[in-house]
Write a protein that holds these residues in place. Structure first.
Motif, PDB file in Angstrom:
ATOM      1  N   ARG A  26      -1.739  50.513   2.745  1.00 38.54           N
ATOM      2  CA  ARG A  26      -2.752  51.141   3.623  1.00 38.54           C
ATOM      3  C   ARG A  26      -2.221  51.239   5.015  1.00 38.54           C
ATOM      4  O   ARG A  26      -2.731  52.623   5.620  1.00 38.54           O
ATOM      5  N   GLY A  27      -1.297  50.589   5.499  1.00 41.35           N
ATOM      6  CA  GLY A  27      -0.646  50.866   6.710  1.00 41.35           C
ATOM      7  C   GLY A  27      -0.009  52.255   6.614  1.00 41.35           C
ATOM      8  O   GLY A  27       0.219  53.119   7.541  1.00 41.35           O
ATOM      9  N   PHE A  28       1.055  52.356   5.638  1.00 45.08           N
ATOM     10  CA  PHE A  28       1.723  53.772   5.392  1.00 45.08           C
ATOM     11  C   PHE A  28       0.745  54.868   5.280  1.00 45.08           C
ATOM     12  O   PHE A  28       0.988  55.743   5.877  1.00 45.08           O
ATOM     13  N   GLN A  29      -0.370  54.729   4.703  1.00 42.04           N
ATOM     14  CA  GLN A  29      -1.542  55.878   4.558  1.00 42.04           C
ATOM     15  C   GLN A  29      -2.059  56.027   6.041  1.00 42.04           C
ATOM     16  O   GLN A  29      -2.042  57.166   6.473  1.00 42.04           O
ATOM     17  N   VAL A  30      -2.367  55.160   6.597  1.00 40.98           N
ATOM     18  CA  VAL A  30      -2.736  55.410   8.040  1.00 40.98           C
ATOM     19  C   VAL A  30      -1.947  56.259   8.836  1.00 40.98           C
ATOM     20  O   VAL A  30      -2.146  57.245   9.519  1.00 40.98           O
ATOM     21  N   PHE A  31      -0.419  55.452   8.956  1.00 45.72           N
ATOM     22  CA  PHE A  31       0.618  56.220   9.707  1.00 45.72           C
ATOM     23  C   PHE A  31       0.743  57.827   9.283  1.00 45.72           C
ATOM     24  O   PHE A  31       0.736  58.453  10.200  1.00 45.72           O
ATOM     25  N   GLU A  32       0.679  57.872   7.867  1.00 44.67           N
ATOM     26  CA  GLU A  32       0.846  59.341   7.525  1.00 44.67           C
ATOM     27  C   GLU A  32      -0.139  60.256   7.882  1.00 44.67           C
ATOM     28  O   GLU A  32       0.057  61.444   8.438  1.00 44.67           O
ATOM     29  N   ALA A  33      -1.474  59.845   8.079  1.00 49.35           N
ATOM     30  CA  ALA A  33      -2.502  60.636   8.521  1.00 49.35           C
ATOM     31  C   ALA A  33      -2.416  60.839  10.114  1.00 49.35           C
ATOM     32  O   ALA A  33      -2.469  61.882  10.675  1.00 49.35           O
ATOM     33  N   VAL A  34      -1.744  59.842  11.003  1.00 46.91           N
ATOM     34  CA  VAL A  34      -1.713  59.908  12.286  1.00 46.91           C
ATOM     35  C   VAL A  34      -0.486  60.844  12.620  1.00 46.91           C
ATOM     36  O   VAL A  34      -0.452  61.815  13.506  1.00 46.91           O
ATOM     37  N   ALA A  35       0.352  60.659  11.706  1.00 46.38           N
ATOM     38  CA  ALA A  35       1.673  61.657  12.006  1.00 46.38           C
ATOM     39  C   ALA A  35       1.319  63.180  11.599  1.00 46.38           C
ATOM     40  O   ALA A  35       1.778  63.882  12.406  1.00 46.38           O
ATOM     41  N   ARG A  36       0.482  62.950  10.593  1.00 46.08           N
ATOM     42  CA  ARG A  36       0.056  64.559  10.349  1.00 46.08           C
ATOM     43  C   ARG A  36      -0.839  65.382  11.556  1.00 46.08           C
ATOM     44  O   ARG A  36      -0.652  66.340  11.897  1.00 46.08           O
ATOM     45  N   HIS A  37      -1.717  64.524  11.940  1.00 47.74           N
ATOM     46  CA  HIS A  37      -2.637  64.925  12.928  1.00 47.74           C
ATOM     47  C   HIS A  37      -2.181  64.843  14.413  1.00 47.74           C
ATOM     48  O   HIS A  37      -2.772  65.767  15.515  1.00 47.74           O
ATOM     49  N   LEU A  38      -1.077  63.834  14.746  1.00 44.02           N
ATOM     50  CA  LEU A  38      -0.758  63.504  15.964  1.00 44.02           C
ATOM     51  C   LEU A  38      -1.880  63.262  17.054  1.00 44.02           C
ATOM     52  O   LEU A  38      -2.044  63.567  17.964  1.00 44.02           O
ATOM     53  N   THR A  61       8.683  59.142  17.141  1.00 48.43           N
ATOM     54  CA  THR A  61       9.971  58.901  17.656  1.00 48.43           C
ATOM     55  C   THR A  61      10.858  59.333  16.204  1.00 48.43           C
ATOM     56  O   THR A  61      10.475  60.048  15.378  1.00 48.43           O
ATOM     57  N   ARG A  62      12.384  59.184  16.545  1.00 46.62           N
ATOM     58  CA  ARG A  62      12.983  59.813  15.391  1.00 46.62           C
ATOM     59  C   ARG A  62      13.032  58.889  14.141  1.00 46.62           C
ATOM     60  O   ARG A  62      12.897  59.436  13.217  1.00 46.62           O
ATOM     61  N   ALA A  63      12.535  57.617  14.259  1.00 43.73           N
ATOM     62  CA  ALA A  63      12.283  56.559  13.356  1.00 43.73           C
ATOM     63  C   ALA A  63      10.999  57.007  12.536  1.00 43.73           C
ATOM     64  O   ALA A  63      10.925  57.317  11.298  1.00 43.73           O
ATOM     65  N   GLY A  64      10.027  57.388  13.442  1.00 40.91           N
ATOM     66  CA  GLY A  64       8.751  57.895  12.811  1.00 40.91           C
ATOM     67  C   GLY A  64       8.786  59.129  12.438  1.00 40.91           C
ATOM     68  O   GLY A  64       7.952  59.380  11.088  1.00 40.91           O
ATOM     69  N   ALA A  65       9.691  60.189  12.655  1.00 39.05           N
ATOM     70  CA  ALA A  65       9.796  61.519  12.079  1.00 39.05           C
ATOM     71  C   ALA A  65      10.256  61.218  10.757  1.00 39.05           C
ATOM     72  O   ALA A  65       9.982  61.823   9.420  1.00 39.05           O
ATOM     73  N   ARG A  66      11.403  60.451  10.439  1.00 34.80           N
ATOM     74  CA  ARG A  66      12.089  60.393   9.095  1.00 34.80           C
ATOM     75  C   ARG A  66      10.993  59.430   8.286  1.00 34.80           C
ATOM     76  O   ARG A  66      10.907  60.008   6.964  1.00 34.80           O
ATOM     77  N   LEU A  67      10.135  58.421   8.693  1.00 35.36           N
ATOM     78  CA  LEU A  67       9.225  57.782   7.871  1.00 35.36           C
ATOM     79  C   LEU A  67       7.914  58.780   7.497  1.00 35.36           C
ATOM     80  O   LEU A  67       7.890  59.047   6.208  1.00 35.36           O
ATOM     81  N   ALA A  68       7.905  59.804   8.384  1.00 38.60           N
ATOM     82  CA  ALA A  68       6.779  60.624   7.961  1.00 38.60           C
ATOM     83  C   ALA A  68       7.479  61.730   6.855  1.00 38.60           C
ATOM     84  O   ALA A  68       6.437  62.054   5.868  1.00 38.60           O
ATOM     85  N   GLU A  69       8.304  62.280   7.081  1.00 36.60           N
ATOM     86  CA  GLU A  69       9.163  63.128   6.219  1.00 36.60           C
ATOM     87  C   GLU A  69       9.007  62.471   4.829  1.00 36.60           C
ATOM     88  O   GLU A  69       8.773  62.886   3.777  1.00 36.60           O
ATOM     89  N   ALA A  70       9.412  61.428   4.521  1.00 40.28           N
ATOM     90  CA  ALA A  70       9.492  60.396   3.451  1.00 40.28           C
ATOM     91  C   ALA A  70       8.073  60.440   2.785  1.00 40.28           C
ATOM     92  O   ALA A  70       8.172  60.529   1.558  1.00 40.28           O
ATOM     93  N   LEU A  71       7.194  59.974   3.484  1.00 44.61           N
ATOM     94  CA  LEU A  71       5.819  59.751   3.185  1.00 44.61           C
ATOM     95  C   LEU A  71       5.343  60.867   2.669  1.00 44.61           C
ATOM     96  O   LEU A  71       4.463  60.864   1.643  1.00 44.61           O
ATOM     97  N   ASP A  72       5.584  62.025   3.273  1.00 44.76           N
ATOM     98  CA  ASP A  72       4.953  63.203   2.919  1.00 44.76           C
ATOM     99  C   ASP A  72       5.293  63.622   1.439  1.00 44.76           C
ATOM    100  O   ASP A  72       4.371  64.026   0.673  1.00 44.76           O
ATOM    101  N   GLY A  73       6.569  63.781   0.988  1.00 48.71           N
ATOM    102  CA  GLY A  73       6.933  63.945  -0.087  1.00 48.71           C
ATOM    103  C   GLY A  73       6.431  62.637  -1.340  1.00 48.71           C
ATOM    104  O   GLY A  73       6.100  63.291  -2.153  1.00 48.71           O
ATOM    105  N   ALA A  74       6.406  61.541  -0.700  1.00 49.22           N
ATOM    106  CA  ALA A  74       5.776  60.537  -1.710  1.00 49.22           C
ATOM    107  C   ALA A  74       4.502  60.699  -1.955  1.00 49.22           C
ATOM    108  O   ALA A  74       4.082  60.750  -3.206  1.00 49.22           O
ATOM    109  N   PHE A  75       3.466  61.190  -0.998  1.00 46.23           N
ATOM    110  CA  PHE A  75       2.050  61.261  -1.288  1.00 46.23           C
ATOM    111  C   PHE A  75       1.810  62.516  -1.873  1.00 46.23           C
ATOM    112  O   PHE A  75       1.063  62.396  -2.804  1.00 46.23           O
ATOM    113  N   ASP A  76       2.684  63.640  -1.802  1.00 48.25           N
ATOM    114  CA  ASP A  76       2.569  64.683  -2.485  1.00 48.25           C
ATOM    115  C   ASP A  76       2.784  64.411  -4.165  1.00 48.25           C
ATOM    116  O   ASP A  76       2.130  65.069  -4.685  1.00 48.25           O
ATOM    117  N   LEU A  77       3.970  63.718  -4.328  1.00 46.02           N
ATOM    118  CA  LEU A  77       4.191  63.415  -5.640  1.00 46.02           C
ATOM    119  C   LEU A  77       2.977  62.591  -6.309  1.00 46.02           C
ATOM    120  O   LEU A  77       2.731  62.769  -7.404  1.00 46.02           O
TER     121      LEU A  77
END
Length: 304
Positions: free
Chosen positions: A11-23, A65-81
């Motif tokens: 759930r935390g990853f899902q919430v982070f992905e939504a915030v990262a997408r919308h900023l 942040t740099r770490a946040g951008a890396r995680l957001a990119e990884a989660l984008d592909g994971a959630f798409d899959l």
């Protein structure tokens, strides 16, 4: 031996992905149907778990942040899959292709030739999705994109054709071309840029803009609106040639004199790289390439 997995707070990853997408915490909360405080709580827990700051404040806004951008990119592909796999399992995307494109391209190019594709492939459900600049290019939106945006990392691209603007007017108006002043319709609505399209056209064709323009500018935000305003007899409009061609062929509009104006934009087809060889997508791409080839051979670019 059974595979063991980490105990992840999904759930935390899902919430982070939504915030990262919308900023935006507010927009993420609205999308997920939870409170802003719940979003903040999940982000704090995830930050503590990872030991990395994922966002940083920039005035009233937030940035990755740099770490946040890396995680957001990884989660984008994971959630798409995950979404693709889920949809395949329940049959939502079986023999269905979502094509995202601009309203002008849809109305002026895609829809007029679409019956041919559906006749050839009646078993493929083709769904058109309207986008605007800048589009969100993601499997969440569509499977295939036709845009003027630079190719996104991880996507395969095919150049369809460049954009040219041609001057058109209703058949009952502007009979003398630019021999006398005519009302001009511009798709540039920024106060600083109003009429910039016509200025470029006039410069290309050695015309004196103040001499050919009659009255105030008629402004609109889209080529589709400009085309309809010209059809309604409001004046002359500059629209993409592929949009003008059907109306010209039906004698609903007249092509005014002057060389077509290149805008520097192109229409490109973009598909996620690992999906470009899916059979139905390959069929769609082959058909689009064939239509573009035939249109080019038939001189779709309307000349003076």
């Amino acid at each position: 031996m059974a595979k063991r997995r980490l105990q992840l707070n999904l759930r935390g990853f899902q919430v982070f992905e939504a915030v990262a997408r919308h900023l935006s915490v507010t927009q993420a909360a609205e999308e997920l149907g939870i409170t802003q405080s719940a979003v903040s709580h999940q982000l704090r827990n995830l930050t503590d778990y990872l030991g990395e700051e994922l966002f940083e404040r920039q005035g009233r806004s937030i940035a990755l942040t740099r770490a946040g951008a890396r995680l957001a990119e990884a989660l984008d592909g994971a959630f798409d899959l995950i979404e693709q796999s889920t949809a395949s399992t329940i049959g939502l995307n079986r023999r269905m292709i979502r094509v995202a494109l601009y309203s002008s391209f849809a109305a002026g190019w895609m829809i007029p030739v679409l019956p041919e594709f559906t006749a050839r492939h009646p078993d493929i459900d083709l769904r058109l999705v309207m986008i605007s600049d800048p589009p969100e290019i993601s499997d969440r939106v569509a499977d295939v994109f036709i845009t003027s945006e630079p190719t996104r990392r991880g996507y395969w691209s095919l150049r369809l054709f460049p954009e040219y603007l041609v001057p058109v007017a209703a058949s009952t108006t502007c009979r003398d071309g630019f021999d006398r002043p005519v009302p001009l319709i511009t798709s540039e609505t920024d106060p600083v840029m109003v009429g910039a399209d016509w200025e470029a056209f006039a410069a290309l064709n050695d015309l004196d803009l103040p001499t050919i323009r009659d009255g105030a500018w008629h402004c609109c935000t889209h080529y589709l609106l400009a085309l309809e305003m010209a059809r309604a007899g409001m004046g002359a409009a500059l629209v993409p040639d592929f949009m003008a061609f059907p109306a010209l062929a039906r004698s609903e509009l007249r092509r005014l004199p002057g060389a077509a104006l290149p805008t520097g934009q192109t229409y490109d087809l973009q598909i996620k790289y690992e999906r470009r060889k899916e059979p139905d997508i390959q069929r769609l791409v082959a058909w689009i390439k064939d239509v573009v080839r035939r249109n080019t051979m038939s001189a779709t670019h309307v000349t003076a």
